[in-house]
Design an enzyme around this catalytic site. Structure first.
Site, PDB file in Angstrom:
ATOM      1  N   ASP A   1       0.839  -1.196   0.000  1.00 41.79           N
ATOM      2  CA  ASP A   1       0.000   0.000   0.000  1.00 41.79           C
ATOM      3  C   ASP A   1       0.873   1.244   0.000  1.00 41.79           C
ATOM      4  O   ASP A   1       1.733   1.415   0.869  1.00 41.79           O
ATOM      5  CB  ASP A   1      -0.909   0.015   1.234  1.00 41.79           C
ATOM      6  CG  ASP A   1      -1.830   1.210   1.234  1.00 41.79           C
ATOM      7  OD1 ASP A   1      -2.943   1.106   0.670  1.00 41.79           O
ATOM      8  OD2 ASP A   1      -1.452   2.267   1.771  1.00 41.79           O
TER       9      ASP A   1
ATOM     10  N   TYR B   1       2.780   9.990  -0.275  1.00 45.36           N
ATOM     11  CA  TYR B   1       3.834   9.421   0.568  1.00 45.36           C
ATOM     12  C   TYR B   1       5.218   9.681  -0.007  1.00 45.36           C
ATOM     13  O   TYR B   1       6.223   9.516   0.693  1.00 45.36           O
ATOM     14  CB  TYR B   1       3.659   7.900   0.710  1.00 45.36           C
ATOM     15  CG  TYR B   1       2.381   7.442   1.366  1.00 45.36           C
ATOM     16  CD1 TYR B   1       1.507   8.335   1.975  1.00 45.36           C
ATOM     17  CD2 TYR B   1       2.044   6.088   1.368  1.00 45.36           C
ATOM     18  CE1 TYR B   1       0.334   7.898   2.561  1.00 45.36           C
ATOM     19  CE2 TYR B   1       0.874   5.646   1.957  1.00 45.36           C
ATOM     20  CZ  TYR B   1       0.013   6.552   2.541  1.00 45.36           C
ATOM     21  OH  TYR B   1      -1.149   6.106   3.111  1.00 45.36           O
TER      22      TYR B   1
ATOM     23  N   LYS C   1      -2.792   5.864  -4.467  1.00 47.21           N
ATOM     24  CA  LYS C   1      -3.913   6.767  -4.213  1.00 47.21           C
ATOM     25  C   LYS C   1      -3.751   8.101  -4.931  1.00 47.21           C
ATOM     26  O   LYS C   1      -2.643   8.636  -5.040  1.00 47.21           O
ATOM     27  CB  LYS C   1      -4.039   7.021  -2.703  1.00 47.21           C
ATOM     28  CG  LYS C   1      -4.076   5.748  -1.869  1.00 47.21           C
ATOM     29  CD  LYS C   1      -4.110   6.049  -0.384  1.00 47.21           C
ATOM     30  CE  LYS C   1      -3.904   4.793   0.445  1.00 47.21           C
ATOM     31  NZ  LYS C   1      -2.495   4.354   0.494  1.00 47.21           N
TER      32      LYS C   1
ATOM     33  N   HIS D   1      -7.684   9.381  -2.207  1.00 49.57           N
ATOM     34  CA  HIS D   1      -7.052   9.362  -0.884  1.00 49.57           C
ATOM     35  C   HIS D   1      -7.904  10.059   0.178  1.00 49.57           C
ATOM     36  O   HIS D   1      -7.937   9.640   1.341  1.00 49.57           O
ATOM     37  CB  HIS D   1      -5.679  10.030  -0.957  1.00 49.57           C
ATOM     38  CG  HIS D   1      -4.746   9.616   0.123  1.00 49.57           C
ATOM     39  ND1 HIS D   1      -3.387   9.674   0.011  1.00 49.57           N
ATOM     40  CD2 HIS D   1      -4.962   9.120   1.365  1.00 49.57           C
ATOM     41  CE1 HIS D   1      -2.809   9.228   1.106  1.00 49.57           C
ATOM     42  NE2 HIS D   1      -3.755   8.895   1.954  1.00 49.57           N
TER      43      HIS D   1
END
Length: 346
Positions: free
Chosen positions: A73, A78, A107, A140
């Site tokens: 994931d 990120y 996402k 997200h």
């Protein structure tokens, strides 16, 4: 939501029936897959990678793949997709794993919450991950953000809330990504029940998965029941209580140190993390614990060879804090946004 048994190596049917059926792989570990939509299978346990970048996430992902994880994931925000792509490429080109054996989730960032940006951001993710498709693409957050191009553009807290966010229009652009083959399935993250209902009313491809915070103090019972009625699988981020965050759990002990958790762990000769993960799995959730420590990554994977008793489950269920007051991540920077998701019961 149906469960079926398949070998992780080649996904060949092994057996039918039952809700939780286990899967064997070469290293004699066990992992469970969940049928989420149209025959797609999502491993119940995945590696979370929030706040892990560069060599840190490379080391974590190599350790995870070595011990049997096949669900990864990540997210554009990120800023670690490129590093993850490096490791995926190593494993794919060496023949250690095939693309079909992996389940990769990424996402759409809040700065991409506009219909015209969906394809662009997904294509950027695919290039960084060095794959031709993702297994699951999530919105997200329901809150859109306007950000200027630059080094910090993915830090949504530095942006300006986009009050014109149109979730239904964004979802139509998400559906296009399935139809063109860039995403096998699509879903949502941090949405509430009202927002999910709006998506469901006008969609031609329904969301297959909702990813939200879920842990012993914030068990999301109503939202999970709501999703399961709609055939939407439920994925828990921060299942261990996000020990890497500084805002913590208020007056309550961290989930990993709660006496009920540690007592059960001691009795069963398990780690507190294994107890917390097993608890959520038995509540019919997919879990994506984040860790960068190879030993903990291996320990977190060893949750399919034991069960919590009804008494243990009841004891842990009682730790739920009503009214959303057990939540750790509240996205406080979006509280003024018209799509802020945490202002209703669930």
């Amino acid at each position: 939501m149906k469960w079926a048994c398949y070998s992780v190596w080649g996904l060949q049917p092994l057996a039918q029936g039952g809700r939780l059926i286990q899967y064997q792989h070469r290293m004699a570990e066990k992992v469970t897959l969940k049928t989420i939509a149209c025959g797609h299978k999502m491993p119940v346990l995945g590696l979370g990678t929030f706040m892990a970048k560069g060599e840190e996430v490379r080391v974590a992902l190599r350790a995870a793949l070595e011990c049997g994880y096949r669900h990864v994931d990540t997210a554009t925000s990120y800023q670690n997709e490129e590093a993850i792509g490096d490791v995926l490429q190593e494993w794919l080109t060496s023949g250690k794993v095939t693309r079909e054996e992996l389940f990769i989730t990424t996402k759409l960032p809040e700065i991409g919450n506009r219909p015209g940006d969906v394809a662009k951001f997904l294509q950027m993710s695919l290039e960084k991950l060095r794959v031709s498709y993702v297994d699951l693409y999530l919105i997200h957050s329901p809150t859109g953000v306007i950000a200027e191009d630059g080094e910090d553009m993915y830090n949504e807290e530095n942006g300006v809330p986009d009050h014109d966010t149109d979730l239904e229009a964004i979802w139509k652009a998400m559906e296009d990504q399935v139809e063109c083959g860039r995403a096998h399935t699509i879903g949502i993250s941090n949405f509430n029940s009202v927002q999910i209902n709006r998506i469901m009313k006008g969609c031609r491809i329904p969301p297959v998965n909702l990813q939200v915070e879920a842990q012993i103090y914030h068990q999301q019972k109503d939202l999970k029941a709501f999703c399961h009625k709609l055939g939407i699988s439920f994925c828990a981020y921060s299942p261990l209580g996000a020990p890497y965050l500084t805002n913590g759990t208020g007056d309550r002990p961290p989930p990993l140190k709660h006496p009920r958790v540690t007592s059960i762990a001691t009795r069963l000769k398990r780690t507190p993390a294994q107890v917390l993960l097993r608890f959520l799995i038995q509540l019919d959730m997919i879990v994506i614990p984040k860790s960068s420590n190879p030993d903990r990554i291996r320990e977190n994977f060893q949750v399919f060879d034991f069960e919590l008793s009804p008494e243990d489950m009841s004891s842990l269920r009682d730790l739920d804090v009503p009214g959303g007051k057990g939540r750790i991540s509240d996205y406080v920077y979006t509280k003024g946004h018209p799509e802020y998701p945490f202002g209703i019961p669930y």
